[in-house]
Design a protein around this motif. Structure first.
Motif, PDB file in Angstrom:
ATOM      1  N   UNK A 133       0.834  -1.207   0.000  1.00 24.52           N
ATOM      2  CA  UNK A 133       0.000   0.000   0.000  1.00 24.52           C
ATOM      3  C   UNK A 133       0.869   1.257   0.000  1.00 24.52           C
ATOM      4  N   UNK A 134       2.010   1.224   0.700  1.00 27.22           N
ATOM      5  CA  UNK A 134       2.903   2.382   0.727  1.00 27.22           C
ATOM      6  C   UNK A 134       3.526   2.618  -0.644  1.00 27.22           C
ATOM      7  N   UNK A 135       3.929   1.548  -1.312  1.00 25.11           N
ATOM      8  CA  UNK A 135       4.471   1.683  -2.667  1.00 25.11           C
ATOM      9  C   UNK A 135       3.405   2.215  -3.622  1.00 25.11           C
ATOM     10  N   UNK A 136       2.186   1.698  -3.488  1.00 22.78           N
ATOM     11  CA  UNK A 136       1.095   2.163  -4.344  1.00 22.78           C
ATOM     12  C   UNK A 136       0.787   3.629  -4.077  1.00 22.78           C
ATOM     13  N   UNK A 137       0.758   4.015  -2.796  1.00 17.03           N
ATOM     14  CA  UNK A 137       0.507   5.419  -2.453  1.00 17.03           C
ATOM     15  C   UNK A 137       1.542   6.328  -3.099  1.00 17.03           C
ATOM     16  N   UNK A 138       2.814   5.992  -2.946  1.00 18.20           N
ATOM     17  CA  UNK A 138       3.886   6.819  -3.502  1.00 18.20           C
ATOM     18  C   UNK A 138       3.766   6.921  -5.024  1.00 18.20           C
ATOM     19  N   UNK A 139       3.462   5.804  -5.669  1.00 17.54           N
ATOM     20  CA  UNK A 139       3.330   5.790  -7.129  1.00 17.54           C
ATOM     21  C   UNK A 139       2.148   6.642  -7.582  1.00 17.54           C
ATOM     22  N   UNK A 140       1.009   6.491  -6.894  1.00 19.65           N
ATOM     23  CA  UNK A 140      -0.171   7.272  -7.269  1.00 19.65           C
ATOM     24  C   UNK A 140       0.041   8.751  -6.989  1.00 19.65           C
ATOM     25  N   UNK A 141       0.719   9.080  -5.898  1.00 20.17           N
ATOM     26  CA  UNK A 141       0.993  10.482  -5.587  1.00 20.17           C
ATOM     27  C   UNK A 141       1.824  11.120  -6.702  1.00 20.17           C
ATOM     28  N   UNK A 142       2.765  10.359  -7.251  1.00 22.30           N
ATOM     29  CA  UNK A 142       3.573  10.849  -8.375  1.00 22.30           C
ATOM     30  C   UNK A 142       2.678  11.174  -9.583  1.00 22.30           C
ATOM     31  N   UNK A 143       1.728  10.306  -9.860  1.00 24.96           N
ATOM     32  CA  UNK A 143       0.823  10.517 -10.999  1.00 24.96           C
ATOM     33  C   UNK A 143      -0.036  11.756 -10.786  1.00 24.96           C
ATOM     34  N   UNK A 144      -0.601  11.884  -9.600  1.00 21.42           N
ATOM     35  CA  UNK A 144      -1.461  13.044  -9.327  1.00 21.42           C
ATOM     36  C   UNK A 144      -0.654  14.332  -9.465  1.00 21.42           C
ATOM     37  N   UNK A 145       0.530  14.368  -8.886  1.00 20.29           N
ATOM     38  CA  UNK A 145       1.373  15.565  -8.980  1.00 20.29           C
ATOM     39  C   UNK A 145       1.755  15.855 -10.430  1.00 20.29           C
ATOM     40  N   UNK A 160      -5.865   9.747  -2.443  1.00 24.42           N
ATOM     41  CA  UNK A 160      -4.850   8.746  -2.788  1.00 24.42           C
ATOM     42  C   UNK A 160      -4.707   7.746  -1.638  1.00 24.42           C
ATOM     43  N   UNK A 161      -4.721   8.238  -0.399  1.00 24.75           N
ATOM     44  CA  UNK A 161      -4.635   7.335   0.768  1.00 24.75           C
ATOM     45  C   UNK A 161      -5.830   6.376   0.820  1.00 24.75           C
ATOM     46  N   UNK A 162      -7.007   6.890   0.472  1.00 21.33           N
ATOM     47  CA  UNK A 162      -8.210   6.057   0.482  1.00 21.33           C
ATOM     48  C   UNK A 162      -8.068   4.897  -0.525  1.00 21.33           C
ATOM     49  N   UNK A 163      -7.542   5.208  -1.692  1.00 20.12           N
ATOM     50  CA  UNK A 163      -7.343   4.177  -2.712  1.00 20.12           C
ATOM     51  C   UNK A 163      -6.285   3.183  -2.246  1.00 20.12           C
ATOM     52  N   UNK A 164      -5.162   3.693  -1.735  1.00 21.76           N
ATOM     53  CA  UNK A 164      -4.076   2.827  -1.276  1.00 21.76           C
ATOM     54  C   UNK A 164      -4.532   1.919  -0.141  1.00 21.76           C
TER      55      UNK A 164
END
Length: 167
Positions: A133-145, A160-164
């Motif tokens: 979930x932490x890896x997914x959060x970091x990856x998704x945060x990169x996409x959003x930014x 993003x946290x909710x999805x992760x």
């Protein structure tokens, strides 16, 4: 032994079906204009393939599906949304049926996009001590930014946290 690593398509469909994920994805889409499939691609790379997502990865994903997303997926979405309120004779029973058909075609187009994105990843999962979930959060945060062109706002980080957390 068969490969047990879920495809991007399987991962994305399962994740999107979880409670809280669709509204979080749609909120991010509305706030930043992001392509939800690229967000799900990033989540899959992090959670399943155990890989980080770089700016180069995001650029490659965007380039791979940009025309398809713009000319097909978004065009179908526009038609589906428009049929909800008009033009005349919409909305009525006939146009509601048509809207449902357009929605099914829109979903089919999104699945094609997921398959294209899935072809980018390649390889088996990387070893990682970091929580999926932490890896997914970091990856998704990169996409959003990347799509927003700025750091995440608190409400975007919460989405993003909710999805992760649903992974």
């Amino acid at each position: 032994m068969a490969d047990e690593t879920p495809t991007l398509k399987d991962f994305a469909l399962a994740l999107y079906a979880r409670e809280g994920v669709p509204p979080a994805c749609l909120a991010l889409q509305e706030a930043t204009g992001l392509d939800v499939n690229i967000l799900l691609f990033a989540a899959w790379r992090g959670a399943v393939l155990r890989r980080e997502v770089s700016a180069t990865d995001i650029a490659a994903a965007r380039a791979r599906v940009a025309e398809w997303h713009s000319e097909v997926v978004k065009a179908l979405r526009t038609v589906r949304r428009r049929l909800k309120t008009g033009p005349s004779p919409a909305p009525d029973d006939r146009t509601a049926k048509l809207r449902a058909q357009v929605q099914a075609i829109e979903i089919a187009a999104e699945i094609i996009e997921l398959e294209e994105l899935g072809a980018l990843a390649g390889g088996s999962p990387a070893p990682s001590e970091t929580d999926a979930a932490a890896l997914a959060f970091a990856a998704m945060a990169q996409v959003v930014a990347s799509f927003a062109g700025r750091p995440l706002r608190p409400e975007e980080e919460a989405a993003v946290r909710a999805i992760a957390s649903a992974i």
